[in-house]
Design an enzyme around this catalytic site. Structure first.
Site, PDB file in Angstrom:
ATOM      1  N   SER A   1       0.861  -1.191   0.000  1.00  0.00           N
ATOM      2  CA  SER A   1       0.000   0.000   0.000  1.00  0.00           C
ATOM      3  C   SER A   1       0.890   1.232   0.000  1.00  0.00           C
ATOM      4  CB  SER A   1      -0.882  -0.033   1.258  1.00  0.00           C
ATOM      5  OG  SER A   1      -1.576   1.189   1.415  1.00  0.00           O
TER       6      SER A   1
ATOM      7  N   LYS B   1      -1.511  -1.030  -4.115  1.00  0.00           N
ATOM      8  CA  LYS B   1      -2.638  -0.150  -3.760  1.00  0.00           C
ATOM      9  C   LYS B   1      -2.099   1.261  -3.626  1.00  0.00           C
ATOM     10  CE  LYS B   1      -4.828   0.325   0.562  1.00  0.00           C
ATOM     11  NZ  LYS B   1      -5.459  -0.317   1.740  1.00  0.00           N
TER      12      LYS B   1
ATOM     13  N   LYS C   1      -2.934   5.267  -2.519  1.00  0.00           N
ATOM     14  CA  LYS C   1      -3.842   6.158  -1.780  1.00  0.00           C
ATOM     15  C   LYS C   1      -4.244   7.309  -2.685  1.00  0.00           C
ATOM     16  CE  LYS C   1      -3.725   4.160   2.288  1.00  0.00           C
ATOM     17  NZ  LYS C   1      -4.911   3.682   3.021  1.00  0.00           N
TER      18      LYS C   1
ATOM     19  N   ASP D   1      -7.273   3.479  -2.742  1.00  0.00           N
ATOM     20  CA  ASP D   1      -7.898   3.604  -1.413  1.00  0.00           C
ATOM     21  C   ASP D   1      -8.068   5.088  -1.091  1.00  0.00           C
ATOM     22  OD1 ASP D   1      -8.790   3.382   1.184  1.00  0.00           O
ATOM     23  OD2 ASP D   1      -7.015   2.325   1.949  1.00  0.00           O
TER      24      ASP D   1
ATOM     25  N   GLU E   1     -11.389   1.358  -2.768  1.00  0.00           N
ATOM     26  CA  GLU E   1     -11.532   1.094  -1.334  1.00  0.00           C
ATOM     27  C   GLU E   1     -12.047   2.317  -0.601  1.00  0.00           C
ATOM     28  OE1 GLU E   1      -8.063  -0.714   0.379  1.00  0.00           O
ATOM     29  OE2 GLU E   1      -8.652  -0.254   2.435  1.00  0.00           O
TER      30      GLU E   1
ATOM     31  N   ASP F   1     -13.612  -0.678   4.001  1.00  0.00           N
ATOM     32  CA  ASP F   1     -12.622  -0.831   5.068  1.00  0.00           C
ATOM     33  C   ASP F   1     -13.244  -0.214   6.335  1.00  0.00           C
ATOM     34  OD1 ASP F   1     -10.467  -0.526   6.831  1.00  0.00           O
ATOM     35  OD2 ASP F   1      -9.105   0.403   5.405  1.00  0.00           O
TER      36      ASP F   1
ATOM     37  N   LYS G   1      -9.614  -6.230   8.686  1.00  0.00           N
ATOM     38  CA  LYS G   1      -8.515  -5.948   9.612  1.00  0.00           C
ATOM     39  C   LYS G   1      -8.962  -6.419  10.979  1.00  0.00           C
ATOM     40  CE  LYS G   1      -7.065  -1.746   7.161  1.00  0.00           C
ATOM     41  NZ  LYS G   1      -7.002  -0.268   7.216  1.00  0.00           N
TER      42      LYS G   1
ATOM     43  N   GLY H   1      -4.026  -3.915   6.423  1.00  0.00           N
ATOM     44  CA  GLY H   1      -2.943  -3.683   7.376  1.00  0.00           C
ATOM     45  C   GLY H   1      -3.059  -2.292   7.956  1.00  0.00           C
TER      46      GLY H   1
END
Ligand code: OSB
Ligand code: MG
Length: 370
Positions: free
Chosen positions: A136, A164, A166, A191, A216, A241, A265, A293
């Site tokens: 990520s 992934k 952000k 995400d 996400e 998430d 998670k 994570g």
């Protein structure tokens, strides 16, 4: 198992590089570790992946320490606690504070598995000895698209097979287009950490052409209905998430079609028992599931890796090698990326890694024993 003591450690671990998301930027991780001590010299470890600020969820380093000290530890210390249901029964009256609770449950399960001489992975019913993992990537300094592409190049060269990125309003189309152009076939996801509103749906419709694995948590964590509406407007699956705090939330989100992919998670949902329930739910409904994570130490990572070794985890998780986060992890052996972008699932007793006391001491800001 007679619980003799609960030790709570507040850590401050410098990240190798800052990590920026739509909700803010961190240079250090301030998580809480729990060591449960039981009769016969048994011990077990768990991590509450909280942060100094309540920017991801409501919990913080301070609330986790408070709830562990004043409510969770007193509920079990000095008691005979024979199995996980008995532990959860003693803690059930505490509302919320899921990350704090998860740390204690993991520490208990680690101690139980060590007592039985089995790995946590095996105790959870996991079958895989290696798992495919992803990485990520935060928003780079200055939101520099070139820097992001260079970072993706570096991580792909290291062997990560799923990336992934952000995103946030103003940092979405350009970076994702640039990464997609450089890596046309890379399994790639975005995400948003809840940074958009439903009215932003044209951005996501436009991103559909990039063939991402999922979007996400595009919208606010409490907007299950809006996520369902966004999901109908786009082709790329929505993954949730922050919205999913309990197995019930997952059931509701799937019934409302708020998501087609689930990020699990253990800390966010209150522990491994809740995680197993979510995994069963997703598996029964054929829903794609992966383990998220929270920039954990090797303690939290070990439990996450054990969980992700179960059947039903269908997408590589945010479970990168120790060196993606830390100059020096606090556990031995650290997690290393294997060829094929995989991590080995620890096979030793319990979480299968050992906390190196001297390294722990260096990053411990406070320690309390109950
Ligand atoms: O939203 O998945 C997230 C880290 C901290 C808080 C929230 C998130 C993340 C990550 C990092 O994406 C995942 C990792 O541990 O590698
Ligand atoms: Mg996320």
């Amino acid at each position: 198992m007679k619980v003799e003591a609960v030790e709570v450690f507040e850590l401050r671990m410098p990240l190798r590089a800052g990590f920026r998301t739509s909700f803010g930027s961190v240079e250090h991780r301030e998580m809480v570790l729990v060591r449960l001590r039981a009769a016969g010299g048994l011990e077990g470890w768990g991590e509450a992946p909280v942060a100094a600020r309540p920017h991801y969820n409501e919990e913080t380093t301070v609330t986790a320490r408070h709830v562990l000290r004043d409510f969770l530890a007193p509920a079990v210390v000095g008691r005979e606690v024979d199995d996980v249901p008995a532990l959860l029964g003693a803690l059930r009256w505490v509302r919320g504070h899921r990350m704090a609770r998860a740390a204690l449950e993991t520490a208990f399960r680690d101690a139980l598995a060590r007592a039985a001489g089995t790995s946590l992975a095996a105790a959870l019913g996991a079958t895989r000895e290696r798992i495919a993992v992803g990485v990520s990537l935060g928003i780079p300094p200055g939101a520099d698209v070139g820097a992001l592409v260079a970072e993706v190049e570096r991580r792909v060269a290291e062997g990560y097979g799923r990336v992934k990125v952000k995103i946030e309003p103003g940092f979405d189309r350009r970076p994702l287009e640039a990464v997609r152009e450089r890596f046309p076939d890379l399994p790639l996801a975005a995400d948003a950490n809840a940074a958009y509103r439903l009215a932003d749906f044209p951005v996501f419709q436009d991103l559909d052409r990039l063939g991402l694995l999922f979007y996400e948590q595009p919208l606010h964590q409490d907007d299950l209905a809006d996520h369902a509406q966004l999901g109908r407007a786009v082709r790329t699956p929505i993954c949730l998430d922050e919205s999913l705090k309990t197995p019930q939330d997952v059931e509701t989100a799937l019934a409302l079609e708020s998501c087609r992919v689930v990020n699990l998670k253990p800390g966010r949902v209150g522990g491994l028992t809740a995680s197993l329930a979510i995994r069963d739910l997703c598996r029964a409904q054929g829903v794609d599931l992966w383990c998220g994570g929270m920039l954990e130490t090797g303690v939290g990572r070990a439990a996450n890796v054990a969980l992700a070794a179960l059947e039903g985890f269908t997408i590589p998780g945010d479970l990168s090698a120790s060196d993606r986060y830390w100059e020096e992890d606090i556990v031995e052996p650290p997690f290393r990326l294997l060829p094929g972008g995989e991590l080995a699932v620890p096979q030793g007793p319990g979480i299968g890694v050992t906390v190196v006391e001297e390294r722990l001491r260096k990053v411990t800001e406070a320690k309390e024993v109950f």
